[in-house]
Write a protein that holds these residues in place. Structure first.
Motif, PDB file in Angstrom:
ATOM      1  N   ASN A 101       0.830  -1.202   0.000  1.00  0.00           N
ATOM      2  CA  ASN A 101       0.000   0.000   0.000  1.00  0.00           C
ATOM      3  C   ASN A 101       0.862   1.250   0.000  1.00  0.00           C
ATOM      4  O   ASN A 101       1.907   1.300   0.646  1.00  0.00           O
ATOM      5  CB  ASN A 101      -0.904   0.005   1.244  1.00  0.00           C
ATOM      6  N   LEU A 102       0.378   2.262  -0.714  1.00  0.00           N
ATOM      7  CA  LEU A 102       1.100   3.522  -0.831  1.00  0.00           C
ATOM      8  C   LEU A 102       0.093   4.660  -0.672  1.00  0.00           C
ATOM      9  O   LEU A 102      -0.992   4.630  -1.250  1.00  0.00           O
ATOM     10  CB  LEU A 102       1.777   3.604  -2.208  1.00  0.00           C
ATOM     11  N   VAL A 103       0.464   5.670   0.137  1.00  0.00           N
ATOM     12  CA  VAL A 103      -0.451   6.776   0.415  1.00  0.00           C
ATOM     13  C   VAL A 103       0.051   8.048  -0.257  1.00  0.00           C
ATOM     14  O   VAL A 103       1.245   8.340  -0.266  1.00  0.00           O
ATOM     15  CB  VAL A 103      -0.579   7.011   1.939  1.00  0.00           C
ATOM     16  N   VAL A 104      -0.887   8.805  -0.803  1.00  0.00           N
ATOM     17  CA  VAL A 104      -0.558  10.072  -1.454  1.00  0.00           C
ATOM     18  C   VAL A 104      -1.730  11.007  -1.190  1.00  0.00           C
ATOM     19  O   VAL A 104      -2.804  10.568  -0.774  1.00  0.00           O
ATOM     20  CB  VAL A 104      -0.351   9.851  -2.978  1.00  0.00           C
ATOM     21  N   CYS A 105      -1.523  12.298  -1.393  1.00  0.00           N
ATOM     22  CA  CYS A 105      -2.653  13.212  -1.487  1.00  0.00           C
ATOM     23  C   CYS A 105      -2.460  13.981  -2.783  1.00  0.00           C
ATOM     24  O   CYS A 105      -1.609  14.856  -2.870  1.00  0.00           O
ATOM     25  CB  CYS A 105      -2.725  14.182  -0.314  1.00  0.00           C
ATOM     26  N   THR A 106      -3.239  13.600  -3.795  1.00  0.00           N
ATOM     27  CA  THR A 106      -3.072  14.252  -5.100  1.00  0.00           C
ATOM     28  C   THR A 106      -3.629  15.667  -5.074  1.00  0.00           C
ATOM     29  O   THR A 106      -3.206  16.524  -5.827  1.00  0.00           O
ATOM     30  CB  THR A 106      -3.785  13.452  -6.209  1.00  0.00           C
ATOM     31  N   LEU A 107      -4.599  15.914  -4.178  1.00  0.00           N
ATOM     32  CA  LEU A 107      -5.266  17.211  -4.128  1.00  0.00           C
ATOM     33  C   LEU A 107      -4.358  18.282  -3.536  1.00  0.00           C
ATOM     34  O   LEU A 107      -4.166  19.338  -4.103  1.00  0.00           O
ATOM     35  CB  LEU A 107      -6.541  17.074  -3.287  1.00  0.00           C
ATOM     36  N   CYS A 108      -3.805  18.011  -2.357  1.00  0.00           N
ATOM     37  CA  CYS A 108      -2.903  19.000  -1.755  1.00  0.00           C
ATOM     38  C   CYS A 108      -1.878  18.256  -0.907  1.00  0.00           C
ATOM     39  O   CYS A 108      -0.863  17.822  -1.413  1.00  0.00           O
ATOM     40  CB  CYS A 108      -3.648  20.059  -0.968  1.00  0.00           C
ATOM     41  N   SER A 109      -2.160  18.066   0.343  1.00  0.00           N
ATOM     42  CA  SER A 109      -1.163  17.411   1.185  1.00  0.00           C
ATOM     43  C   SER A 109      -1.823  16.845   2.434  1.00  0.00           C
ATOM     44  O   SER A 109      -1.236  16.869   3.503  1.00  0.00           O
ATOM     45  CB  SER A 109      -0.088  18.407   1.584  1.00  0.00           C
ATOM     46  N   CYS A 110      -3.040  16.346   2.309  1.00  0.00           N
ATOM     47  CA  CYS A 110      -3.707  15.728   3.453  1.00  0.00           C
ATOM     48  C   CYS A 110      -2.829  14.576   3.951  1.00  0.00           C
ATOM     49  O   CYS A 110      -2.292  13.811   3.152  1.00  0.00           O
ATOM     50  CB  CYS A 110      -5.082  15.210   3.060  1.00  0.00           C
ATOM     51  N   TYR A 111      -2.735  14.463   5.251  1.00  0.00           N
ATOM     52  CA  TYR A 111      -1.726  13.582   5.841  1.00  0.00           C
ATOM     53  C   TYR A 111      -2.211  13.226   7.236  1.00  0.00           C
ATOM     54  O   TYR A 111      -2.850  14.058   7.891  1.00  0.00           O
ATOM     55  CB  TYR A 111      -0.424  14.392   5.911  1.00  0.00           C
ATOM     56  N   PRO A 112      -1.954  12.022   7.722  1.00  0.00           N
ATOM     57  CA  PRO A 112      -2.432  11.662   9.064  1.00  0.00           C
ATOM     58  C   PRO A 112      -1.559  12.282  10.152  1.00  0.00           C
ATOM     59  O   PRO A 112      -0.745  11.620  10.769  1.00  0.00           O
ATOM     60  CB  PRO A 112      -2.340  10.129   9.048  1.00  0.00           C
ATOM     61  N   TRP A 113      -1.753  13.578  10.381  1.00  0.00           N
ATOM     62  CA  TRP A 113      -0.921  14.320  11.321  1.00  0.00           C
ATOM     63  C   TRP A 113      -0.868  13.711  12.711  1.00  0.00           C
ATOM     64  O   TRP A 113       0.168  13.743  13.360  1.00  0.00           O
ATOM     65  CB  TRP A 113      -1.447  15.749  11.474  1.00  0.00           C
ATOM     66  N   SER A 114      -2.026  13.202  13.183  1.00  0.00           N
ATOM     67  CA  SER A 114      -2.071  12.750  14.576  1.00  0.00           C
ATOM     68  C   SER A 114      -1.130  11.579  14.813  1.00  0.00           C
ATOM     69  O   SER A 114      -0.677  11.375  15.927  1.00  0.00           O
ATOM     70  CB  SER A 114      -3.499  12.362  14.957  1.00  0.00           C
ATOM     71  N   VAL A 115      -0.843  10.821  13.778  1.00  0.00           N
ATOM     72  CA  VAL A 115       0.049   9.676  13.958  1.00  0.00           C
ATOM     73  C   VAL A 115       1.410   9.840  13.286  1.00  0.00           C
ATOM     74  O   VAL A 115       2.364   9.170  13.645  1.00  0.00           O
ATOM     75  CB  VAL A 115      -0.590   8.349  13.479  1.00  0.00           C
TER      76      VAL A 115
ATOM     77  N   ALA B  49      -8.911  25.448  -0.505  1.00  0.00           N
ATOM     78  CA  ALA B  49      -8.133  26.677  -0.681  1.00  0.00           C
ATOM     79  C   ALA B  49      -6.668  26.341  -0.950  1.00  0.00           C
ATOM     80  O   ALA B  49      -6.037  26.893  -1.856  1.00  0.00           O
ATOM     81  CB  ALA B  49      -8.264  27.555   0.571  1.00  0.00           C
ATOM     82  N   LEU B  50      -6.138  25.392  -0.184  1.00  0.00           N
ATOM     83  CA  LEU B  50      -4.732  25.023  -0.350  1.00  0.00           C
ATOM     84  C   LEU B  50      -4.515  24.347  -1.696  1.00  0.00           C
ATOM     85  O   LEU B  50      -3.542  24.624  -2.405  1.00  0.00           O
ATOM     86  CB  LEU B  50      -4.300  24.109   0.802  1.00  0.00           C
ATOM     87  N   SER B  51      -5.458  23.479  -2.043  1.00  0.00           N
ATOM     88  CA  SER B  51      -5.336  22.764  -3.308  1.00  0.00           C
ATOM     89  C   SER B  51      -5.303  23.724  -4.488  1.00  0.00           C
ATOM     90  O   SER B  51      -4.516  23.552  -5.427  1.00  0.00           O
ATOM     91  CB  SER B  51      -6.511  21.802  -3.443  1.00  0.00           C
TER      92      SER B  51
END
Lengths: 201, 117
Positions: A101-115, B49-51
């Protein structure tokens, strides 16, 4: 990124704009400068990939926890007090013999910050965001990870509402290890999917 | 994107690599979180907005300008919400720059130090 400071006290335009926003927002009572410092300190020192590594190590050690993590990652992770600030849901995706499995955010940079804390620079950079979907195998090779040709790669595209945590496979030769010892083998990249868990030395 | 010939090759492999290159980046990040906590915008609004900023042509391939996009997204969201208009931010940012120039080295930069335009 270097900035030339030829004057002792100079704010570059970005720093000056941030200060201007801070001034306006503080005047309007929307932010408290002291709280801003606390947030920075928390993200720089308290939250980081070690949180995620503990989640993975617990899943490796405790089948009931692994099962919970598979069914309801948001709750299973929250039980360790790692709660997302944005109310986002978490999904844990488990690597197997057949699938990586590979994780990306193509839209912006969503990321599991809490972990995982804050994302590395490359995660936010355009090449990774576009190429992880088009050519995941090639991207992994650039990270030094060559997978067998018959291994499937699933790419998970994060959103503001749903973030993913990769649970890498437990390395062999770690039977009887404590969760603390196991957590040491889990790198940030392994939980994004651009790496594997470290082999025991 | 070969790791050998781009900035990706220079990324520190350490798990605790610094994520903010300069203090203003951390402040912009933290303000965004604080405003979200305050309920000023939803996280989906923020992601949109960021996107739209990071999708603009000219974004650096190595991602070093990421927080510049972040700041632009925050400014546009605050302008759209009627909280901080661009001209107000321009004016106060210029005052901060003048204050910095007028502040002796080693002293904290305060907006009161702005000698005025």
């Amino acid at each position: 990124m270097s900035h030339d400071h030829d004057h002792d006290n100079e704010l570059d335009p970005f720093a000056a704009r941030v200060r201007a926003l801070e001034t306006i927002l503080t005047q309007k009572g929307l932010i408290d400068p002291a709280a801003i410092d606390v947030i920075v300190d928390t993200y720089e020192t308290k939250i980081g990939p070690r949180n995620g590594a503990r989640v993975v190590a617990k899943a490796w050690s405790d089948p009931a926890y692994a099962d919970w993590l598979k069914r309801d990652a948001t709750a299973a992770i929250a039980s360790l007090s790692y709660t997302g600030r944005q109310g986002e849901h978490m999904q844990a995706v488990f690597n197997t013999e057949d699938t990586h499995n590979l994780v990306v955010c193509t839209l912006c940079s969503c990321y599991p910050w809490s972990v995982l804390g804050l994302p590395p620079v490359w995660y936010k950079a355009p090449p990774y965001r576009s190429r992880a979907v088009i050519d995941p195998r090639g991207v992994l090779e650039e990270f030094g990870l060559t997978l067998p040709a018959d291994k499937k790669i699933r790419v998970w595209d994060s959103t503001a509402e749903l973030r993913y945590l990769v649970v890498p496979m437990r390395p062999e030769g770690t039977e009887g290890w404590s969760e603390e010892q196991l957590a040491e083998l889990v790198s940030r990249d392994a939980m994004i999917g651009t790496g594997l868990a470290r082999q025991p030395a | 994107m070969s790791r050998r010939d781009t900035d990706m090759a220079e990324l520190p492999p350490g798990i605790d690599a610094p994520v903010f290159a300069e203090p203003w980046q951390a402040e912009a990040f933290a303000m965004t979180l604080a405003l979200h906590d305050k309920g000023l915008f939803s996280w989906s609004e923020w992601a949109q907005a960021l996107s739209s900023e990071v999708k603009k042509p000219g974004a650096a391939a190595d991602g070093h300008d990421y927080y510049e996009h972040w700041l632009a997204a925050l400014e546009s969201l605050l302008a759209a919400k009627g909280v901080a208009g661009k001209s107000d931010v321009d004016t106060i940012a210029a005052a901060w720059e003048r204050a910095a120039h007028a502040t002796p080295h080693g002293k904290p930069i305060l907006l009161e130090n702005d000698p005025g335009s």
